[in-house]
Write a protein that holds these residues in place. Structure first.
Motif, mmCIF file in Angstrom:
data_model
loop_
_atom_site.group_PDB
_atom_site.id
_atom_site.type_symbol
_atom_site.label_atom_id
_atom_site.label_comp_id
_atom_site.label_asym_id
_atom_site.label_seq_id
_atom_site.Cartn_x
_atom_site.Cartn_y
_atom_site.Cartn_z
ATOM 1 N N PHE A 88 0.830 -1.194 0.000
ATOM 2 C CA PHE A 88 0.000 0.000 0.000
ATOM 3 C C PHE A 88 0.877 1.261 0.000
ATOM 4 N N LYS A 89 1.944 1.193 0.786
ATOM 5 C CA LYS A 89 2.855 2.337 0.851
ATOM 6 C C LYS A 89 3.530 2.560 -0.489
ATOM 7 N N ARG A 90 3.917 1.457 -1.129
ATOM 8 C CA ARG A 90 4.575 1.570 -2.431
ATOM 9 C C ARG A 90 3.640 2.249 -3.432
ATOM 10 N N LEU A 91 2.389 1.813 -3.396
ATOM 11 C CA LEU A 91 1.400 2.368 -4.317
ATOM 12 C C LEU A 91 1.219 3.866 -4.068
ATOM 13 N N LYS A 92 1.174 4.210 -2.789
ATOM 14 C CA LYS A 92 0.996 5.618 -2.434
ATOM 15 C C LYS A 92 2.184 6.452 -2.941
ATOM 16 N N ASN A 93 3.377 5.886 -2.710
ATOM 17 C CA ASN A 93 4.592 6.564 -3.183
ATOM 18 C C ASN A 93 4.597 6.713 -4.696
ATOM 19 N N ALA A 94 4.236 5.634 -5.381
ATOM 20 C CA ALA A 94 4.240 5.657 -6.845
ATOM 21 C C ALA A 94 3.285 6.731 -7.350
ATOM 22 N N LYS A 95 2.114 6.798 -6.737
ATOM 23 C CA LYS A 95 1.109 7.762 -7.154
ATOM 24 C C LYS A 95 1.642 9.178 -6.937
ATOM 25 N N PHE A 96 2.215 9.383 -5.766
ATOM 26 C CA PHE A 96 2.761 10.700 -5.449
ATOM 27 C C PHE A 96 3.871 11.078 -6.427
ATOM 28 N N PHE A 97 4.730 10.111 -6.691
ATOM 29 C CA PHE A 97 5.875 10.308 -7.580
ATOM 30 C C PHE A 97 5.407 10.692 -8.986
ATOM 31 N N LEU A 98 4.435 9.943 -9.488
ATOM 32 C CA LEU A 98 3.922 10.189 -10.841
ATOM 33 C C LEU A 98 3.214 11.536 -10.910
ATOM 34 N N GLU A 99 2.429 11.829 -9.888
ATOM 35 C CA GLU A 99 1.658 13.069 -9.927
ATOM 36 C C GLU A 99 2.544 14.299 -9.761
ATOM 37 N N SER A 100 3.556 14.185 -8.895
ATOM 38 C CA SER A 100 4.416 15.370 -8.751
ATOM 39 C C SER A 100 5.292 15.541 -9.998
ATOM 40 N N SER A 101 5.635 14.428 -10.646
ATOM 41 C CA SER A 101 6.387 14.543 -11.907
ATOM 42 C C SER A 101 5.540 15.219 -12.974
ATOM 43 N N LEU A 102 4.257 14.900 -12.960
ATOM 44 C CA LEU A 102 3.349 15.508 -13.937
ATOM 45 C C LEU A 102 3.262 17.013 -13.708
ATOM 46 N N MET A 103 3.216 17.412 -12.443
ATOM 47 C CA MET A 103 3.158 18.848 -12.141
ATOM 48 C C MET A 103 4.423 19.557 -12.602
ATOM 49 N N LYS A 104 5.563 18.870 -12.408
ATOM 50 C CA LYS A 104 6.836 19.457 -12.817
ATOM 51 C C LYS A 104 6.915 19.512 -14.344
ATOM 52 N N LEU A 105 6.457 18.436 -14.974
ATOM 53 C CA LEU A 105 6.467 18.414 -16.435
ATOM 54 C C LEU A 105 5.553 19.501 -16.974
ATOM 55 N N ASP A 106 4.473 19.766 -16.253
ATOM 56 C CA ASP A 106 3.547 20.806 -16.685
ATOM 57 C C ASP A 106 4.227 22.188 -16.686
ATOM 58 N N ASP A 107 5.165 22.405 -15.759
ATOM 59 C CA ASP A 107 5.935 23.656 -15.794
ATOM 60 C C ASP A 107 6.639 23.787 -17.141
ATOM 61 N N ALA A 108 7.218 22.674 -17.588
ATOM 62 C CA ALA A 108 7.920 22.687 -18.875
ATOM 63 C C ALA A 108 6.936 22.857 -20.033
ATOM 64 N N LEU A 109 5.773 22.227 -19.907
ATOM 65 C CA LEU A 109 4.731 22.383 -20.933
ATOM 66 C C LEU A 109 4.355 23.851 -21.084
ATOM 67 N N MET A 110 4.176 24.488 -19.937
ATOM 68 C CA MET A 110 3.800 25.912 -19.960
ATOM 69 C C MET A 110 4.917 26.734 -20.589
ATOM 70 N N LEU A 111 6.146 26.370 -20.260
ATOM 71 C CA LEU A 111 7.301 27.095 -20.789
ATOM 72 C C LEU A 111 7.282 27.100 -22.323
ATOM 73 N N PHE A 112 6.913 25.969 -22.916
ATOM 74 C CA PHE A 112 6.922 25.877 -24.371
ATOM 75 C C PHE A 112 5.614 26.329 -25.012
ATOM 76 N N ARG A 113 4.512 26.190 -24.292
ATOM 77 C CA ARG A 113 3.222 26.497 -24.904
ATOM 78 C C ARG A 113 2.723 27.911 -24.575
ATOM 79 N N HIS A 114 2.823 28.290 -23.312
ATOM 80 C CA HIS A 114 2.155 29.533 -22.905
ATOM 81 C C HIS A 114 3.081 30.716 -22.676
ATOM 82 N N PHE A 115 4.377 30.425 -22.423
ATOM 83 C CA PHE A 115 5.271 31.545 -22.105
ATOM 84 C C PHE A 115 5.859 32.103 -23.371
#
Lengths: 564, 238
Positions: free
Chosen positions: A537-564
């Motif tokens: 259960f802990k692994r799953l929680k970590n994986a979810k957190f890891f994937l979601e925070s990576s998505l947020m970070k990747l979104d910064d880069a998305l914004m950099l190329f698309r909106h900025f």
């Protein structure tokens, strides 16, 4: 306009937020451009009611903007038709809601955050509904005050006109556009801008709680009309009255409010610039830049503004002093930071402006180079940087010499970068200059007035005619054939952005997959999760957190190329 | 360091008056003329045999004899290592064949290059701002190289450091750290805050998809997909 994976990612977001029906309508609008209700019925094969409801949801959540224009009808008369324009950027903004909420909590306060949360959840709300939502938590005055704060900082705005009329001449291409016709992208971009410009409310009204008559809107509504005021759950019908040809052309002008994505984008753009400067230069330069941007944010005309608004030295110093970090800076330090930021006083009036475009471009370059380094290695990184700096075609051997790469290895590395569309290649064969473009792993190109040419492998060129019959085969001879390479920035940037959408989609899909795999684990009550189950259960929680925070970070880069 | 050659020039040795040319057989002469006609580019043995139209065994014998007589020499062609390539003795092989100053025996001499790059880098970081002349001088004094390096060679090394993002090229403004350098002079500076190492890892390149060589083959429901991706599995294996 959106790239192929941009569309897929947007459709994924809509599917997970609003389900398949809405996503179907949305995907058709994304792929085909603005459509009428009739066209949507034909393309989606859904019932008119299903489509209407889907459109209402999309409009309510600011993902679709209806507009009307005149078209030649069956009888040759001009008829007014309503078309629906999907707003790709607003769909992507849904990913950033947590970021927007964080900004408001940081910049303003918790109450403002709650109001914004309501607006993000429901898309559009009237003032009344906003008060209603907060009824249990706070007194109306406090809500009004918080709302005014949000308006003052422009994080909230009045919704645009429900269905503006757009001159037909300006939207000629709308129905011809397909996802494949990249050439029309620019046209559609301006078309989107035109529709949005037509729908936008006047700046004075956009951030004003007052109606044109000067009264606060809710005062009119409060008495007598309460029967028509709907609960938050029924919000959809508010923004868009259910009429036959037009949603939302409610005569009784209901004023609706929504989050102002433009202001949030601007805020995040400024933040990205400041963070980039902090990492690349130093804290002093970042402090000065932040002070200048904070002072002029509301004066910026558009998000992608190239230069910051000019300020005099006195004003800059005054602004710098406002922050704690700025108080330790002397006038000389501020001057030195301005030089570091690459801006010297312009003209005789001693005003300073900072090249934001350059900061953004540097950040974009860093991001792409980082991909090249990690995916293709250090030699490729050096070669890529050389070509990106040179900006023009360079020959293989020369590249190898300048980057200290074995001459035998250089073509292999460059070829790999080319195959993955990171480089543009041309071949000079005697006097033929051959331009290559990739098409499903085959290089196809036109030599002026010559048959089509295809490249097989990197070692020989095969000249083919239109029927793919081999006309001639050349063994590549180093003395007569030269491979030339360059970084084609606009095309590459678009490609990188598409890969980022692809990666974002993959991250989201992986989260779903991880949770899907362990469905049963999630149904077990916490007290029964012991031993290996707890660990899993802990692994799953970590994986979810890891994937979601990576998505947020990747979104910064998305914004950099698309909106900025 | 002796392996570092001077940039090749078409050095032409004065033929001896008692030239061994006189003693050549018919086949040797034909082969020698073919090789010599290619000047500093030389020729690959098989190409030579085709052009000269001489039987294999005769050609091999003739080549050996010409080599003993010091009329031709075998050189390593960087493009076709392991293939016999001959140049007439009077020519220095072209850089296209040898690879140029940084090559030795047909291979790029990474040992020498890396030592020199490291020295350049150390000097720039020590000085914070350095000119090419300053770097050259420092390397000369250090005695690390027993071959005379040229400014051009140092420039090549430092430019590679710029491409590595280890140093940046700037123009002196004559102020602050540039006060000893004439205004407008190109010099080299350590990158951000003097910290060495890899550039910042971007958001994209820190996730599996960013570095994935198969991303173009990956689709939501394909054979390669985020669900089946082994890179993801490794990444999420805490």
């Amino acid at each position: 306009m959106a790239t192929p994976y941009g569309i897929k990612f947007a459709v994924h977001l809509i599917t997970s937020h609003f389900g398949n029906l809405v996503a179907n309508v949305c995907e058709n609008l994304l792929r085909k451009g603005p459509l009428t209700l009739q066209q949507l019925i034909r393309f989606t094969e859904l019932t008119p009611l299903q489509i209407k409801n889907s459109l209402l949801i999309l409009i309510q959540h600011n993902c679709v903007q209806p507009f009307s224009s005149e078209q030649i009808g069956a009888g040759g008369n001009e008829v007014k038709v309503t078309q629906y324009l999907v707003l790709f950027d607003n769909i992507l903004h849904r990913l950033r809601f947590p970021k927007f909420l964080e900004i408001v909590s940081e910049e303003l306060d918790k109450n403002c955050g709650e109001i914004l949360e309501g607006l993000l959840q429901h898309g559009r709300l009237t003032l009344e509904q906003i008060y209603e939502r907060a009824r249990d938590n706070a007194v109306q005055d406090a809500v009004r005050e918080s709302f005014q704060k949000l308006l003052n900082s422009r994080f909230v705005e009045r919704c645009p006109a429900p269905e503006p009329f757009v001159e037909p001449s300006t939207i000629k291409s709308s129905n011809k556009r397909g996802a494949k016709s990249a050439k029309l992208d620019e046209v559609s971009e301006t078309e989107e801008q035109r529709v949005l410009a037509a729908a936008a409310s006047l700046d004075t009204l956009r951030f004003s709680i007052l109606t044109p008559s000067g009264t606060e809107f809710d005062e009119d509504k409060k008495d007598g009309d309460s029967s028509s005021s709907m609960g938050v759950g029924e919000k959809r019908k508010h923004g868009a009255a259910d009429s036959d040809d037009a949603f939302g052309s409610n005569e009784n002008e209901v004023i609706l409010w929504r989050a102002n994505f433009e202001e949030f984008t601007r805020y995040l753009r400024h933040k990205a610039c400041i963070e980039n400067v902090r990492a690349r230069l130093d804290v002093g330069a970042a402090t000065v830049l932040k002070a200048m941007l904070d002072a002029t944010r509301s004066a910026e005309k558009k998000v992608k503004t190239e230069n910051s608004v000019s300020l005099s030295m006195d004003t800059i110093f005054e602004e710098v002093m406002k922050s704690e970090a700025g108080r330790s800076l002397t006038l000389d330090r501020v001057r030195a930071s301005l030089v570091q930021l690459g801006c010297s006083s312009s003209g005789t009036d001693d005003t300073y402006s900072i090249d934001l475009k350059q900061i953004i471009e540097l950040a974009q370059k860093e991001e792409v180079e980082s991909i090249v380094l990690r995916r293709y290695g250090r030699d490729a990184y050096r070669m890529f940087r050389l070509l990106s700096k040179a900006g023009l075609l360079q020959e293989t051997d020369k590249i190898a010499d300048m980057t200290f790469v074995e001459k035998k290895e250089a073509p292999k590395i460059l070829g790999k970068l080319w195959k993955d569309e990171y480089l543009h290649m041309e071949v000079e064969y005697f006097n033929l200059l051959i331009k290559f473009t990739l098409s499903s792993n085959m290089a196809i190109c036109d030599v002026v007035d010559k048959p089509r040419l295809t490249l097989s492998g990197m070692s020989d060129l095969v000249l083919m005619d239109q029927n793919k019959e081999i006309v001639n085969k050349f063994v590549v001879d180093r003395n007569t054939t030269f491979y030339l390479w360059k970084v084609n920035k606009p095309i590459l940037w678009q490609h990188v952005l598409d890969e980022m959408y692809h990666a974002a989609l993959n991250l989201s899909l992986r989260v779903i997959h991880e949770l899907d795999q362990k469905k049963e684990l999630l149904t077990i009550p916490p007290e029964k999760r012991t031993g290996p189950l707890e660990k899993e259960f802990k692994r799953l929680k970590n994986a979810k957190f890891f994937l979601e925070s990576s998505l947020m970070k990747l979104d910064d880069a998305l914004m950099l190329f698309r909106h900025f | 360091m002796s392996r570092l050659q001077e940039p090749s020039s078409l050095k032409r040795k004065q033929p001896d008056s008692r030239s061994p040319l006189d003693s050549l057989t018919e086949h040797e002469r034909i082969i020698y003329n073919v090789i010599r006609s290619k000047q500093d580019m030389g020729i690959w043995m098989q190409d030579m045999k085709r052009v000269a139209k001489v039987p294999d065994n005769v050609a091999n014998k003739a080549l050996k004899s010409l080599e003993t007589k010091k009329l031709i020499k075998e050189v390593v062609n960087i493009q076709k290592r392991g293939k016999k390539h001959y140049v007439a003795a009077e020519f220095e092989p072209a850089t296209e064949i040898t690879g140029g100053a940084w090559y030795s025996n047909g291979k790029m001499d990474f040992v020498v290059i890396n030592i020199l790059k490291d020295q350049c880098l150390k000097w720039i970081y020590k000085q914070r701002v350095a000119t090419l002349e300053g770097i050259l001088d420092a390397i000369r004094k250090s005695g690390i190289s027993n071959v005379e390096l040229t400014t051009v060679q140092i420039e090549e090394l430092v430019r590679a450091l710029v491409l590595d993002n280890e140093v940046v090229e700037v123009k002196s403004n004559g102020m602050g750290e540039f006060d000893s350098i004439p205004v407008g002079k190109v010099c080299y500076k350590s990158t951000s805050k003097g910290s060495r190492g890899d550039p910042k890892i971007g958001a994209m390149s820190s996730i599996p998809c960013g570095v994935c060589p198969r991303i173009s083959d990956c689709t939501p429901d394909g054979i390669i997909s985020p669900k089946t991706c082994k890179y993801y599995s490794q990444w999420l294996d805490f």
